[in-house]
Design an enzyme around this catalytic site. Structure first.
Site, mmCIF file in Angstrom:
data_model
loop_
_atom_site.group_PDB
_atom_site.id
_atom_site.type_symbol
_atom_site.label_atom_id
_atom_site.label_comp_id
_atom_site.label_asym_id
_atom_site.label_seq_id
_atom_site.Cartn_x
_atom_site.Cartn_y
_atom_site.Cartn_z
ATOM 1 N N ARG A 1 -15.137 12.346 -34.861
ATOM 2 C CA ARG A 1 -14.671 13.530 -34.147
ATOM 3 C C ARG A 1 -15.218 14.743 -34.886
ATOM 4 O O ARG A 1 -14.520 15.427 -35.613
ATOM 5 C CB ARG A 1 -13.140 13.589 -34.063
ATOM 6 C CG ARG A 1 -12.502 12.457 -33.318
ATOM 7 C CD ARG A 1 -12.306 12.668 -31.816
ATOM 8 N NE ARG A 1 -13.461 12.577 -30.964
ATOM 9 C CZ ARG A 1 -13.382 12.349 -29.647
ATOM 10 N NH1 ARG A 1 -12.242 12.184 -29.053
ATOM 11 N NH2 ARG A 1 -14.462 12.308 -28.913
ATOM 12 N N PHE B 1 -22.079 11.178 -27.717
ATOM 13 C CA PHE B 1 -21.359 10.322 -28.656
ATOM 14 C C PHE B 1 -21.027 8.944 -28.070
ATOM 15 O O PHE B 1 -20.815 7.994 -28.793
ATOM 16 C CB PHE B 1 -20.082 10.996 -29.178
ATOM 17 C CG PHE B 1 -19.076 11.337 -28.104
ATOM 18 C CD1 PHE B 1 -19.178 12.520 -27.401
ATOM 19 C CD2 PHE B 1 -18.028 10.483 -27.815
ATOM 20 C CE1 PHE B 1 -18.258 12.851 -26.411
ATOM 21 C CE2 PHE B 1 -17.087 10.798 -26.832
ATOM 22 C CZ PHE B 1 -17.214 11.982 -26.127
ATOM 23 N N PHE C 1 -8.828 19.368 -25.248
ATOM 24 C CA PHE C 1 -9.275 17.987 -25.354
ATOM 25 C C PHE C 1 -10.573 17.897 -24.537
ATOM 26 O O PHE C 1 -10.753 18.663 -23.588
ATOM 27 C CB PHE C 1 -8.215 16.997 -24.848
ATOM 28 C CG PHE C 1 -8.672 15.575 -25.026
ATOM 29 C CD1 PHE C 1 -8.817 15.049 -26.298
ATOM 30 C CD2 PHE C 1 -9.038 14.784 -23.941
ATOM 31 C CE1 PHE C 1 -9.302 13.757 -26.492
ATOM 32 C CE2 PHE C 1 -9.517 13.493 -24.123
ATOM 33 C CZ PHE C 1 -9.649 12.986 -25.405
ATOM 34 N N THR C 2 -11.467 16.963 -24.912
ATOM 35 C CA THR C 2 -12.817 16.938 -24.305
ATOM 36 C C THR C 2 -12.777 16.918 -22.765
ATOM 37 O O THR C 2 -13.440 17.731 -22.111
ATOM 38 C CB THR C 2 -13.592 15.696 -24.790
ATOM 39 O OG1 THR C 2 -12.757 14.548 -24.649
ATOM 40 C CG2 THR C 2 -13.999 15.817 -26.250
ATOM 41 N N LYS D 1 -1.514 6.420 -23.104
ATOM 42 C CA LYS D 1 -0.856 6.756 -24.373
ATOM 43 C C LYS D 1 0.666 6.808 -24.133
ATOM 44 O O LYS D 1 1.401 5.986 -24.646
ATOM 45 C CB LYS D 1 -1.358 8.110 -24.893
ATOM 46 C CG LYS D 1 -2.832 8.123 -25.300
ATOM 47 C CD LYS D 1 -3.243 9.512 -25.773
ATOM 48 C CE LYS D 1 -4.730 9.679 -25.948
ATOM 49 N NZ LYS D 1 -5.253 9.221 -27.228
ATOM 50 N N TYR E 1 0.844 -1.206 0.000
ATOM 51 C CA TYR E 1 0.000 0.000 0.000
ATOM 52 C C TYR E 1 0.878 1.255 0.000
ATOM 53 O O TYR E 1 0.634 2.198 -0.723
ATOM 54 C CB TYR E 1 -0.909 -0.020 1.227
ATOM 55 C CG TYR E 1 -1.945 1.075 1.199
ATOM 56 C CD1 TYR E 1 -3.173 0.874 0.584
ATOM 57 C CD2 TYR E 1 -1.696 2.329 1.777
ATOM 58 C CE1 TYR E 1 -4.127 1.873 0.539
ATOM 59 C CE2 TYR E 1 -2.644 3.326 1.735
ATOM 60 C CZ TYR E 1 -3.859 3.095 1.123
ATOM 61 O OH TYR E 1 -4.797 4.098 1.067
ATOM 62 N N ASP F 1 0.207 19.140 -21.255
ATOM 63 C CA ASP F 1 -0.457 17.836 -21.307
ATOM 64 C C ASP F 1 0.381 16.984 -22.247
ATOM 65 O O ASP F 1 0.359 17.155 -23.463
ATOM 66 C CB ASP F 1 -1.884 18.002 -21.833
ATOM 67 C CG ASP F 1 -2.610 16.668 -22.016
ATOM 68 O OD1 ASP F 1 -1.942 15.612 -22.045
ATOM 69 O OD2 ASP F 1 -3.843 16.684 -22.142
HETATM 70 N N1 F0G Z 1 -5.317 14.590 -22.778
HETATM 71 C C1 F0G Z 1 -5.225 14.154 -24.039
HETATM 72 C C2 F0G Z 1 -4.449 14.954 -25.031
HETATM 73 C C3 F0G Z 1 -5.826 12.946 -24.427
HETATM 74 O O1 F0G Z 1 -5.718 12.525 -25.681
HETATM 75 C C4 F0G Z 1 -6.546 12.197 -23.446
HETATM 76 C C5 F0G Z 1 -7.237 10.967 -23.804
HETATM 77 C C6 F0G Z 1 -6.615 12.695 -22.146
HETATM 78 C C7 F0G Z 1 -5.984 13.892 -21.845
HETATM 79 C C8 F0G Z 1 -7.366 11.959 -21.076
HETATM 80 O O2 F0G Z 1 -6.653 10.836 -20.694
HETATM 81 O O3 F0G Z 1 -8.207 8.934 -21.249
HETATM 82 O O4 F0G Z 1 -6.272 8.631 -19.678
HETATM 83 O O5 F0G Z 1 -8.241 9.931 -18.990
HETATM 84 N N2 F0G Z 1 -7.514 10.607 -24.985
HETATM 85 C C9 F0G Z 1 -8.191 9.352 -25.365
HETATM 86 C C10 F0G Z 1 -8.423 9.279 -26.854
HETATM 87 C C11 F0G Z 1 -9.443 9.091 -24.587
HETATM 88 O O6 F0G Z 1 -9.081 8.318 -27.298
HETATM 89 O O7 F0G Z 1 -7.923 10.114 -27.606
HETATM 90 P P1 F0G Z 1 -7.382 9.510 -20.131
#
Ligand code: F0G
Length: 482
Positions: A389, A455, A132-133, A266, A80, A223
């Site tokens: 997208r 989506f 990013f979303t 990633k 832990y 990021d």
């Molecule tokens: N920032 C970027 C640039 C990303 O592409 C993603 C995720 C995140 C933050 C969030 O990270 O998914 O680990 O919580 N992109 C994925 C995609 C979901 O399919 O492009 P996460």
């Protein structure tokens, strides 16, 4: 990865790895694919893996791991608190980024939650090259707003500008002049922009952004989820960096940041994520929230095996032959499709190949979701799953009106070291065929539309019998072939 020239003169990307574990794939007949896409409400998120041939939905959490990563996972030291595995990751981060403090999180958006909660106040602004979303959602949830100040070329679909992901430094200065530095929560750079086609920024651009931040006492946050691709583009597209090693470029980037966060789904071909900083003050502020939302400081919601795999994966990211595989496969696909006049985002970026649905299906109005229709049609004719997208990924305004996106893209992600070149060639061939038969592709309309993140779960149906007609044309051309 390296490229080789064949005797015939053709140049192709050559894999610098071999496959030692495989997963069986299915290519089901087009008749079954028609059934599957109907069952999925024409939403590729709702397809089942057993009906998919090439899964190009995302590169997140689906990159191939190396033998060394797998071996390290077996040695993980689980506890832990105080695990040796965590110390190995922390030491690796300190070594690569030169940042003393590291906070683990369960994935990228968890880092965004923590950073937004600590640094975004109601009424503040976060300027960024592009959103990013999940990033935008967390900033807005905390009362802030996002200002996208990408260079103008960033939104031009076809271009030969090498760094379309650069921030427009003039626009940043203007924003500060208009609102005052005190209104800016921090400045954010996505090192490799996701939603505009994996387009990179240059090292020089980061230096210029840093200068503006220094002049106004602003914090600069990177990021780094897509950093691996961006490192390769800096090395190959920025003449001043040609003689730098990937490690040197990584350090030069990190030296310009106050905070770096990333999704390890990633970066590092693993799972999880993290926040790095050299500011003790920022570290202490964020640390409280890690224990509240993620877990204790030596795991942060990640399994110990993931942490071990990440430590190795980050080190492997310093290997040019490893990080070039994605961009070179993507370039192969983009350039081949462009030669066949298929509308794609150029120059080739990281993450994947992006089809421009607005030009692919010019007869469809945005209200009929051209990128969604293209995703559905491509799955039908190939079993290849992409991700819409475009406007489907946007949310309706408070009055119920549609928010049409700047671009209508079908993203075909290229998970790293997962597909072979013949599979990429198959995808190219079916996309080419679809383009020649694009007049048959019709639109989509919602039959079930969730209010939030529609989506993911929304269900749609075709506006006519166009899918049956596309299937008939496919059978006429390909006979019994799958
Ligand atoms: N920032 C970027 C640039 C990303 O592409 C993603 C995720 C995140 C933050 C969030 O990270 O998914 O680990 O919580 N992109 C994925 C995609 C979901 O399919 O492009 P996460």
């Amino acid at each position: 990865m390296s490229t080789v020239k064949f005797y015939s003169g053709e140049t192709i990307p050559l894999e610098m790895h071999k496959v030692r574990i495989v997963q069986k794939l299915n290519l089901v007949p087009i008749e079954r694919r028609l059934g599957a896409i109907a069952e999925a409400g024409n939403n590729t998120f709702l397809l089942r893996n057993r009906d998919i041939y090439l899964d190009m939905l995302t590169d997140s959490g689906v990159n191939a791991m190396s033998d060394r990563q797998l071996a390290a996972m077996m040695e993980a030291d689980d506890s832990y608190a105080g695990s040796e595995t965590f110390t190995r990751l922390e030491t690796r981060i300190q070594d690569l980024f030169g940042m003393e403090y590291f906070l683990p999180v369960h994935q990228g958006r968890a880092a965004e939650n923590i950073i937004a909660r600590v640094f975004v106040r109601p009424g503040t602004i976060v300027p960024m090259n592009y959103h990013f979303t999940t990033t935008k959602a967390h900033i807005v949830l905390n009362g802030g707003s996002v200002e996208e100040i990408i260079v103008d070329e960033g939104l031009q679909v076809s271009s030969d500008v090498p760094f379309k992901g650069n921030m427009d430094v003039g626009k940043l200065q203007q924003l500060i002049d208009t609102h005052g530095a005190e209104r800016i929560a921090f400045v954010r750079i996505e090192t490799g922009t996701n939603l505009i086609g994996g387009q990179p920024h240059s090292l020089q651009n980061l230096r210029e952004v840093r200068e503006v931040c220094d002049r106004h006492g602003l914090m600069l946050v990177f990021d780094a989820s897509l950093l691996a691709d961006n490192l390769w583009f800096i090395k190959t597209r920025e003449p001043a960096c040609r003689d730098m090693s990937i490690r040197e470029i990584t350090r030069a980037i990190a030296d310009l940041a106050d905070i770096i966060y990333f999704s390890a789904r990633k970066l590092g071909c693993a799972r999880g994520g993290g926040i790095c900083t050299r500011s003790q003050d920022a570290f202490l502020k964020m640390r409280e929230l890690i224990t509240l939302y993620e877990g204790f400081l030596t795991y942060g919601g990640m399994s110990i095996r993931e942490i071990e795999a990440l430590a190795v994966g980050l080190e492997e990211t310093m290997d040019e032959t490893m990080i070039s595989q994605g961009p070179q496969f993507i370039a192969y696909m983009v350039e081949d499709l462009a030669r066949r006049s298929v509308p794609v985002i150029t120059p080739p970026g990281g993450l994947g190949c992006h089809l421009d649905a607005m030009r692919f299906l010019p007869h469809l109005p945005q209200a009929e979701y051209p990128a969604g229709a293209l995703a559905s049609a491509l799955y039908l004719v190939s079993g290849v799953r992409g991700m819409e997208r475009g406007s489907l990924s946007e949310q309706r305004g408070p009055d119920g009106s549609e928010t049409f996106s700047n671009m209508e893209l079908l993203r075909l992600a290229m998970p790293r070291r997962v597909f072979t070149l013949s599979q990429v060639k198959y995808a190219i061939d079916r996309i080419d065929w679809l383009y020649r038969n694009r007049d048959l592709v019709g639109g989509l309309r919602f039959v079930e539309e969730p209010k939030v993140l529609r989506f993911f779960f929304g269900r749609l149906q075709p506006t006519s019998d166009w899918q049956e007609r596309l299937l008939a044309r496919f059978r006429a051309d390909f006979g019994d072939s799958l």
